[in-house]
Design a protein around this motif. Structure first.
Motif, PDB file in Angstrom:
ATOM      1  N   GLN A  69       0.859  -1.185   0.000  1.00  0.00           N
ATOM      2  CA  GLN A  69       0.000   0.000   0.000  1.00  0.00           C
ATOM      3  C   GLN A  69       0.897   1.237   0.000  1.00  0.00           C
ATOM      4  N   GLU A  70       0.878   1.928  -1.122  1.00  0.00           N
ATOM      5  CA  GLU A  70       1.659   3.167  -1.248  1.00  0.00           C
ATOM      6  C   GLU A  70       0.804   4.332  -0.769  1.00  0.00           C
ATOM      7  N   LEU A  71       1.303   5.051   0.198  1.00  0.00           N
ATOM      8  CA  LEU A  71       0.528   6.160   0.775  1.00  0.00           C
ATOM      9  C   LEU A  71       0.373   7.304  -0.222  1.00  0.00           C
ATOM     10  N   VAL A  72      -0.879   7.740  -0.402  1.00  0.00           N
ATOM     11  CA  VAL A  72      -1.157   8.904  -1.250  1.00  0.00           C
ATOM     12  C   VAL A  72      -1.515  10.103  -0.373  1.00  0.00           C
ATOM     13  N   ASP A  73      -2.376   9.874   0.612  1.00  0.00           N
ATOM     14  CA  ASP A  73      -2.747  10.975   1.503  1.00  0.00           C
ATOM     15  C   ASP A  73      -3.108  10.393   2.870  1.00  0.00           C
ATOM     16  N   PHE A  74      -2.712  11.097   3.905  1.00  0.00           N
ATOM     17  CA  PHE A  74      -2.879  10.644   5.289  1.00  0.00           C
ATOM     18  C   PHE A  74      -3.835  11.615   5.973  1.00  0.00           C
ATOM     19  N   ARG A  75      -4.946  11.099   6.491  1.00  0.00           N
ATOM     20  CA  ARG A  75      -5.954  11.979   7.088  1.00  0.00           C
ATOM     21  C   ARG A  75      -6.276  11.575   8.531  1.00  0.00           C
ATOM     22  N   VAL A  76      -6.627  12.576   9.305  1.00  0.00           N
ATOM     23  CA  VAL A  76      -6.948  12.435  10.720  1.00  0.00           C
ATOM     24  C   VAL A  76      -8.385  12.908  10.907  1.00  0.00           C
ATOM     25  N   ASP A  77      -9.160  12.239  11.751  1.00  0.00           N
ATOM     26  CA  ASP A  77     -10.547  12.698  11.919  1.00  0.00           C
ATOM     27  C   ASP A  77     -10.660  13.765  13.008  1.00  0.00           C
TER      28      ASP A  77
ATOM     29  N   THR B 104      -8.760  16.748   7.918  1.00  0.00           N
ATOM     30  CA  THR B 104      -7.380  17.164   8.158  1.00  0.00           C
ATOM     31  C   THR B 104      -6.417  16.193   7.498  1.00  0.00           C
ATOM     32  N   ALA B 105      -5.546  16.705   6.654  1.00  0.00           N
ATOM     33  CA  ALA B 105      -4.509  15.882   6.026  1.00  0.00           C
ATOM     34  C   ALA B 105      -3.166  16.219   6.656  1.00  0.00           C
ATOM     35  N   VAL B 106      -2.263  15.248   6.607  1.00  0.00           N
ATOM     36  CA  VAL B 106      -0.878  15.494   7.024  1.00  0.00           C
ATOM     37  C   VAL B 106      -0.012  15.439   5.766  1.00  0.00           C
ATOM     38  N   ARG B 107       0.557  16.580   5.425  1.00  0.00           N
ATOM     39  CA  ARG B 107       1.342  16.678   4.195  1.00  0.00           C
ATOM     40  C   ARG B 107       2.650  17.382   4.500  1.00  0.00           C
ATOM     41  N   ASP B 108       3.753  16.725   4.167  1.00  0.00           N
ATOM     42  CA  ASP B 108       5.083  17.262   4.457  1.00  0.00           C
ATOM     43  C   ASP B 108       5.218  17.661   5.923  1.00  0.00           C
ATOM     44  N   LEU B 114      -8.722  20.522   4.877  1.00  0.00           N
ATOM     45  CA  LEU B 114      -9.178  20.357   3.492  1.00  0.00           C
ATOM     46  C   LEU B 114     -10.607  20.852   3.262  1.00  0.00           C
ATOM     47  N   MET B 115     -11.378  20.970   4.339  1.00  0.00           N
ATOM     48  CA  MET B 115     -12.800  21.318   4.179  1.00  0.00           C
ATOM     49  C   MET B 115     -13.180  22.400   5.165  1.00  0.00           C
ATOM     50  N   THR B 116     -14.150  23.196   4.783  1.00  0.00           N
ATOM     51  CA  THR B 116     -14.700  24.189   5.696  1.00  0.00           C
ATOM     52  C   THR B 116     -16.101  23.731   6.109  1.00  0.00           C
ATOM     53  N   PRO B 117     -16.597  24.230   7.231  1.00  0.00           N
ATOM     54  CA  PRO B 117     -17.948  23.838   7.642  1.00  0.00           C
ATOM     55  C   PRO B 117     -18.976  24.222   6.578  1.00  0.00           C
ATOM     56  N   MET B 118     -20.005  23.378   6.440  1.00  0.00           N
ATOM     57  CA  MET B 118     -21.082  23.654   5.499  1.00  0.00           C
ATOM     58  C   MET B 118     -21.980  24.728   6.076  1.00  0.00           C
ATOM     59  N   SER B 119     -22.585  25.515   5.219  1.00  0.00           N
ATOM     60  CA  SER B 119     -23.564  26.504   5.692  1.00  0.00           C
ATOM     61  C   SER B 119     -24.923  25.824   5.756  1.00  0.00           C
ATOM     62  N   ASP B 120     -25.799  26.329   6.611  1.00  0.00           N
ATOM     63  CA  ASP B 120     -27.117  25.677   6.795  1.00  0.00           C
ATOM     64  C   ASP B 120     -28.065  26.045   5.656  1.00  0.00           C
TER      65      ASP B 120
END
Lengths: 120, 120
Positions: A69-77, B104-108, B114-120
């Motif tokens: 599995q090659e990592l493309v993107d790592f996300r946290v909730d 939330t992504a972890v990059r470098d 990556l996302m903003t809250p949706m509006s109602d």
């Protein structure tokens, strides 16, 4: 903000669930567990590395099978207690040789098998 | 084969992780926990129902917020210790009002939102 693996919330075994998703198709392939060092190794090497609860050892996915599995993107909730790794999967992700571990559906109260094992 | 919720493998708290995936887009929206009765309720009602660990109560997703999850397909993994629910999600799945909890992504080495809250 700089990412610190220690900032994640691990359970009482020191583990966090990690969902592996095919980065191309969006298919959910499997779920396994990481500890803090597996998180670090995954990010450093780009090879998804879990912690095997049965073997109590690091598990570089595909190291013996070749189904890496090659990592493309790592996300946290939002709660920082679950991970999503978007990956490029070589071959089947499942130890049964199926593309995904989630090959059984429950429909009208019956179990239905959706996938057959891949041929080599 | 007829499906029996008791045939799943629950952890020592009697819980099994359930991944919620948007049935239309394939987006992974959240992960939460079910017990055997939440599994039964989800299948019987078609409304995805979790077990809230913090409240120690059933959690019919969206019951108060309106952000319901309509079950499209219910899947079990090879080890029978993880579930995948494919759903139609109304509004945001995340309590932060974002579509997905995995924003939330972890990059470098840095955290990237990556996302903003949706509006109602």
């Amino acid at each position: 903000m700089s990412f610190d693996p220690a900032s994640l919330k691990y359970d009482d075994r020191g583990l966090i669930p990690a969902i592996a998703q095919d980065a191309q198709t969006g298919e959910v392939l499997m779920m396994a567990w990481m500890n803090a060092q597996a998180v670090t190794r995954t990010l450093e090497t780009g090879k998804v590395t879990y912690w095997s609860r049965s073997r109590q050892a690091f598990w570089i996915k595909g190291e013996t099978s070749g189904h890496v599995q090659e990592l493309v993107d790592f996300r946290v909730d939002c709660d920082r207690d679950c991970l999503l790794v978007r990956i490029n999967q070589t071959g089947p992700a499942c130890h049964t040789n199926r593309r995904s571990c989630f090959y059984t559906a429950v429909r009208d109260g019956e179990e239905v098998e959706l996938m057959t094992p891949m041929s080599d």
